[in-house]
Design a protein around this motif. Structure first.
Motif, mmCIF file in Angstrom:
data_model
loop_
_atom_site.group_PDB
_atom_site.id
_atom_site.type_symbol
_atom_site.label_atom_id
_atom_site.label_comp_id
_atom_site.label_asym_id
_atom_site.label_seq_id
_atom_site.Cartn_x
_atom_site.Cartn_y
_atom_site.Cartn_z
ATOM 1 N N TYR A 24 60.835 48.727 36.267
ATOM 2 C CA TYR A 24 61.741 48.410 36.686
ATOM 3 C C TYR A 24 62.746 49.853 37.914
ATOM 4 O O TYR A 24 63.014 49.258 39.092
ATOM 5 N N HIS A 25 62.958 50.651 37.343
ATOM 6 C CA HIS A 25 63.994 51.765 38.336
ATOM 7 C C HIS A 25 63.497 52.784 38.400
ATOM 8 O O HIS A 25 63.871 54.187 39.128
ATOM 9 N N GLY A 26 62.710 53.136 37.828
ATOM 10 C CA GLY A 26 61.133 54.612 37.630
ATOM 11 C C GLY A 26 61.674 55.127 36.172
ATOM 12 O O GLY A 26 61.112 56.700 36.523
ATOM 13 N N PHE A 27 62.583 55.461 35.960
ATOM 14 C CA PHE A 27 62.820 56.482 34.737
ATOM 15 C C PHE A 27 61.714 56.414 34.013
ATOM 16 O O PHE A 27 60.842 55.805 34.028
ATOM 17 N N CYS B 1 63.564 49.301 27.646
ATOM 18 C CA CYS B 1 64.816 50.768 28.212
ATOM 19 C C CYS B 1 66.044 50.991 28.101
ATOM 20 O O CYS B 1 66.800 50.317 28.580
ATOM 21 N N CYS C 298 59.233 53.419 33.412
ATOM 22 C CA CYS C 298 59.427 51.832 33.265
ATOM 23 C C CYS C 298 59.649 51.332 34.598
ATOM 24 O O CYS C 298 59.721 51.889 36.297
ATOM 25 N N HIS D 113 67.690 52.631 30.078
ATOM 26 C CA HIS D 113 68.273 52.635 31.287
ATOM 27 C C HIS D 113 69.186 51.422 31.740
ATOM 28 O O HIS D 113 70.670 51.255 31.921
ATOM 29 N N ALA D 114 68.701 50.395 31.564
ATOM 30 C CA ALA D 114 69.213 49.397 31.888
ATOM 31 C C ALA D 114 68.817 47.865 30.909
ATOM 32 O O ALA D 114 69.091 46.413 30.885
ATOM 33 N N LEU E 148 66.182 46.421 29.753
ATOM 34 C CA LEU E 148 65.041 45.357 30.425
ATOM 35 C C LEU E 148 63.632 45.692 29.791
ATOM 36 O O LEU E 148 63.672 47.411 29.190
HETATM 37 S S1 FES Z 1 65.697 49.060 33.290
HETATM 38 FE FE1 FES Z 1 63.816 51.026 32.900
HETATM 39 S S2 FES Z 1 64.894 52.303 34.605
HETATM 40 FE FE2 FES Z 1 65.672 50.439 35.064
#
Ligand code: FES
Length: 107
Positions: A65-68, A44, A63, A46-47, A49
Motif C-alpha cells: 500500500y505505502h511501501g513500508f 501492517c 507493504c 502503518h494503516a 491493511l
Molecule cells: S498500510 Fe502498509 S505501508 Fe501503509
C-alpha cells in the motif's frame, strides 16, 4: 506457555512461498525462506491493511500500500527502526501441519 495453533498443511507453503492463513481470530502470513518457516501478523502497523500481497526480497517484506518494509525475522521497519514493527510469531511444522504460536500476539 505456547499456544501452538494449526494454520494449514505444510505442503501449501513450499520454499520461497508466502501464504495468508487464519489462526483463531487472527490472520497471519506464513513464509518459507531457506527451509525455515516465519510468520507475521497480516496487519501492517502503518494503516492496518493486509500484508499478504507484499513483495518479499530476502528477509524483507514491502507493504503493497505505502511501501513500508519490514524484517520478517524481527518485525522491525527496516527504514525507520523507531517506527512500529509488524508483529512476528514463532512458526513450526508438526505432523505435516504448519503451526504458529498465537501467544506472541497477546497484548
Ligand atoms: S498500510 Fe502498509 S505501508 Fe501503509
Amino acid at each position: 506457555m505456547a499456544n501452538w495453533t494449526p494454520v494449514g498443511p505444510a505442503a501449501d507453503v513450499p520454499e520461497s512461498c508466502q501464504q495468508a492463513c487464519s489462526a483463531s481470530e487472527h490472520s497471519v502470513v506464513v513464509f518459507r525462506i531457506d527451509g525455515q518457516l516465519h510468520a507475521i501478523e497480516n496487519l501492517c502497523p502503518h494503516a492496518g491493511l493486509p500484508l499478504e500481497d507484499g513483495e518479499r526480497e530476502g528477509m524483507v517484506l514491502t507493504c503493497p500500500y505505502h511501501g513500508f518494509a519490514f524484517n520478517l525475522r524481527t518485525g522491525a521497519n527496516v527504514d525507520d527502526p523507531h517506527d512500529a514493527p509488524v508483529r512476528t510469531l514463532p512458526a513450526r511444522e508438526n505432523n505435516g501441519q504448519i503451526e504458529v504460536d498465537l501467544d506472541a500476539l497477546k497484548d
